[in-house]
Design a protein around this motif. Structure first.
Motif, PDB file in Angstrom:
ATOM      1  N   UNK A   9       0.829  -1.201   0.000  1.00 20.15           N
ATOM      2  CA  UNK A   9       0.000   0.000   0.000  1.00 20.15           C
ATOM      3  C   UNK A   9       0.864   1.253   0.000  1.00 20.15           C
ATOM      4  N   UNK A  10       0.218   2.372  -0.268  1.00 26.23           N
ATOM      5  CA  UNK A  10       0.892   3.668  -0.147  1.00 26.23           C
ATOM      6  C   UNK A  10      -0.039   4.643   0.546  1.00 26.23           C
ATOM      7  N   UNK A  11       0.563   5.644   1.170  1.00 28.06           N
ATOM      8  CA  UNK A  11      -0.184   6.705   1.839  1.00 28.06           C
ATOM      9  C   UNK A  11       0.303   8.035   1.272  1.00 28.06           C
ATOM     10  N   UNK A  12      -0.644   8.880   0.877  1.00 27.70           N
ATOM     11  CA  UNK A  12      -0.312  10.208   0.366  1.00 27.70           C
ATOM     12  C   UNK A  12      -1.016  11.265   1.205  1.00 27.70           C
ATOM     13  N   UNK A  13      -0.519  12.495   1.092  1.00 30.67           N
ATOM     14  CA  UNK A  13      -1.148  13.634   1.751  1.00 30.67           C
ATOM     15  C   UNK A  13      -1.203  14.786   0.754  1.00 30.67           C
ATOM     16  N   UNK A  14      -2.301  15.538   0.804  1.00 28.13           N
ATOM     17  CA  UNK A  14      -2.485  16.672  -0.100  1.00 28.13           C
ATOM     18  C   UNK A  14      -3.327  17.730   0.621  1.00 28.13           C
TER      19      UNK A  14
END
Length: 98
Positions: A9-14
């Motif tokens: 999985x990956x986690x992003x922030x925006x």
């Protein structure tokens, strides 16, 4: 974060806005690119936030631990000449399987 996806999985922030804004009546703002993020413990490099492109703060090519993975981020900000105030924005974190 908990997933049993074998690909990981990956986690992003925006950011939801292009600036951090102050209280009512304060016309000053801080560009969101002045706010930097990195995964805690990932080294000295921090990445500027954006309201148009997500920043990856974690990527893992295996499932999480059975009880889940504890994730955290470090933030740093370059404050320009603005009025003293509390400046705010909303950050969206998105976790997705690979």
């Amino acid at each position: 974060m908990t997933t049993n996806n074998p690909a990981g999985y990956q986690v992003t922030v925006q950011s939801t806005t292009p600036t951090l804004t102050g209280s009512a009546g304060n016309t000053d703002s801080i560009p969101i690119g002045n706010l930097y993020v990195r995964e805690t413990g990932s080294g000295p490099l921090l990445y500027p936030l954006s309201d148009t492109s997500p920043v990856t703060v974690h990527i893992q090519h295996t499932p999480s631990a059975p009880a889940g993975d504890n994730l955290s981020n470090d933030y740093s900000i370059n404050i320009p000449a603005v009025q003293p105030d509390t400046y705010r924005t909303t950050l969206n974190y998105i976790a997705a399987t690979l």
